[in-house]
Design a protein around this motif. Structure first.
Motif, short mmCIF file in Angstrom:
data_model
loop_
_atom_site.label_atom_id
_atom_site.label_comp_id
_atom_site.label_asym_id
_atom_site.label_seq_id
_atom_site.Cartn_x
_atom_site.Cartn_y
_atom_site.Cartn_z
N MET A 111 0.84 -1.16 0.00
CA MET A 111 0.00 0.00 0.00
C MET A 111 0.89 1.24 0.00
O MET A 111 1.85 1.31 0.73
CB MET A 111 -0.90 -0.02 1.23
CG MET A 111 -1.89 1.10 1.25
SD MET A 111 -3.04 0.93 2.61
CE MET A 111 -3.72 -0.65 2.26
N GLU A 112 0.54 2.17 -0.78
CA GLU A 112 1.37 3.36 -0.94
C GLU A 112 0.51 4.59 -0.71
O GLU A 112 -0.67 4.61 -1.00
CB GLU A 112 1.88 3.36 -2.38
CG GLU A 112 3.03 4.28 -2.63
CD GLU A 112 3.53 4.06 -4.05
OE1 GLU A 112 3.51 5.03 -4.81
OE2 GLU A 112 3.92 2.94 -4.38
N GLU A 113 1.08 5.62 -0.15
CA GLU A 113 0.34 6.86 0.01
C GLU A 113 1.04 7.96 -0.76
O GLU A 113 2.19 7.83 -1.15
CB GLU A 113 0.20 7.26 1.48
CG GLU A 113 1.45 7.78 2.13
CD GLU A 113 2.32 6.69 2.69
OE1 GLU A 113 3.47 6.98 3.03
OE2 GLU A 113 1.89 5.54 2.77
N ASN B 241 -4.51 5.86 0.29
CA ASN B 241 -4.65 5.38 -1.08
C ASN B 241 -5.75 4.32 -1.12
O ASN B 241 -5.53 3.16 -0.77
CB ASN B 241 -3.33 4.81 -1.59
CG ASN B 241 -3.39 4.44 -3.05
OD1 ASN B 241 -4.39 3.93 -3.53
ND2 ASN B 241 -2.31 4.69 -3.75
N ALA B 242 -6.95 4.72 -1.55
CA ALA B 242 -8.11 3.83 -1.54
C ALA B 242 -7.97 2.67 -2.51
O ALA B 242 -8.45 1.57 -2.24
CB ALA B 242 -9.37 4.63 -1.84
N LYS C 113 0.09 -3.69 8.78
CA LYS C 113 1.43 -4.14 8.41
C LYS C 113 2.13 -3.17 7.46
O LYS C 113 3.35 -3.21 7.35
CB LYS C 113 1.36 -5.52 7.75
CG LYS C 113 1.31 -6.66 8.72
CD LYS C 113 1.37 -7.99 7.99
CE LYS C 113 1.32 -9.15 8.95
NZ LYS C 113 1.30 -10.45 8.25
N GLN C 114 1.36 -2.35 6.80
CA GLN C 114 1.96 -1.38 5.88
C GLN C 114 2.73 -0.29 6.62
O GLN C 114 3.52 0.43 6.03
CB GLN C 114 0.88 -0.75 5.00
CG GLN C 114 0.13 -1.75 4.15
CD GLN C 114 1.05 -2.55 3.24
OE1 GLN C 114 1.95 -2.01 2.62
NE2 GLN C 114 0.82 -3.85 3.17
N GLY C 115 2.48 -0.15 7.90
CA GLY C 115 3.22 0.82 8.72
C GLY C 115 2.88 2.27 8.42
O GLY C 115 3.70 3.15 8.68
N ARG C 116 1.72 2.52 7.88
CA ARG C 116 1.31 3.89 7.57
C ARG C 116 0.69 4.54 8.80
O ARG C 116 0.09 3.86 9.64
CB ARG C 116 0.29 3.91 6.43
CG ARG C 116 0.71 3.14 5.20
CD ARG C 116 1.95 3.71 4.56
NE ARG C 116 2.23 3.05 3.30
CZ ARG C 116 3.39 2.60 2.94
NH1 ARG C 116 4.43 2.74 3.73
NH2 ARG C 116 3.56 2.03 1.77
N PRO C 117 0.81 5.85 8.93
CA PRO C 117 0.29 6.54 10.13
C PRO C 117 -1.22 6.79 10.06
O PRO C 117 -1.68 7.93 9.91
CB PRO C 117 1.09 7.84 10.13
CG PRO C 117 1.37 8.12 8.70
CD PRO C 117 1.55 6.76 8.06
N PHE C 118 -2.00 5.71 10.16
CA PHE C 118 -3.45 5.82 10.14
C PHE C 118 -4.06 4.98 11.25
O PHE C 118 -3.51 3.96 11.65
CB PHE C 118 -4.03 5.29 8.81
CG PHE C 118 -3.75 6.15 7.62
CD1 PHE C 118 -4.50 7.29 7.37
CD2 PHE C 118 -2.75 5.81 6.73
CE1 PHE C 118 -4.24 8.08 6.26
CE2 PHE C 118 -2.49 6.59 5.62
CZ PHE C 118 -3.24 7.72 5.38
N THR D 92 -6.18 14.30 4.06
CA THR D 92 -5.35 13.18 4.52
C THR D 92 -6.14 11.90 4.75
O THR D 92 -5.64 10.81 4.47
CB THR D 92 -4.62 13.53 5.83
OG1 THR D 92 -5.61 13.91 6.81
CG2 THR D 92 -3.63 14.66 5.63
N ASP D 93 -7.33 12.00 5.30
CA ASP D 93 -8.12 10.84 5.66
C ASP D 93 -8.85 10.30 4.43
O ASP D 93 -8.97 10.99 3.42
CB ASP D 93 -9.14 11.21 6.74
CG ASP D 93 -8.48 11.84 7.96
OD1 ASP D 93 -7.30 11.56 8.20
OD2 ASP D 93 -9.17 12.60 8.65
N GLY D 94 -9.34 9.09 4.53
CA GLY D 94 -10.05 8.54 3.39
C GLY D 94 -10.81 7.27 3.74
O GLY D 94 -10.76 6.78 4.85
#
Length: 115
Positions: free
Chosen positions: A1-3, A13-14, A56-61, A89-91
């Protein structure tokens, strides 16, 4: 997953999340027929797998995941969601999946953490 970064902000990234959720659904109920006795287990497994993949993607969400499974019939299902958040930022994403005997709808909400 990429942002995607807009300045220093992280954006959900939806499309990537939707692909991951579809894999989770397929892994849990892909080739099976609807069984009322298994719906609670299936929904719990789909939610847990989805959260695990996202985290697991380690994104700040912070993530909120909702799963609905419905047997195919002449009945209809209508759902709606509303959020008050930062659109930059949110989605969220909603994945609608089906096989010959059931529908599965998974909604994911991602709220960015302020680091």
């Amino acid at each position: 997953m990429e942002e995607y970064n807009s300045g220093d902000e992280v954006v959900f990234n939806a499309d990537d999340a939707s692909n991951s959720i579809k894999e989770c659904i397929e892994g849990v109920i892909g080739g099976t027929d609807y069984s009322q006795s298994k719906v609670n287990q299936w929904t719990a497994s789909i939610v847990e797998r989805s959260l695990t993949h996202l985290v697991k993607q380690g994104r700040p969400f912070k993530y909120i995941v909702n799963c609905t499974i419905m047997q195919k019939s002449s009945a209809s299902l209508h759902t709606a969601n509303s959020c008050y958040w930062d659109n930059t930022t949110d989605g969220s994403c909603t994945v609608r999946w089906e096989n010959r005997t059931m529908y599965c709808v998974v909604c994911v909400f991602a709220v960015a953490l302020q680091l």
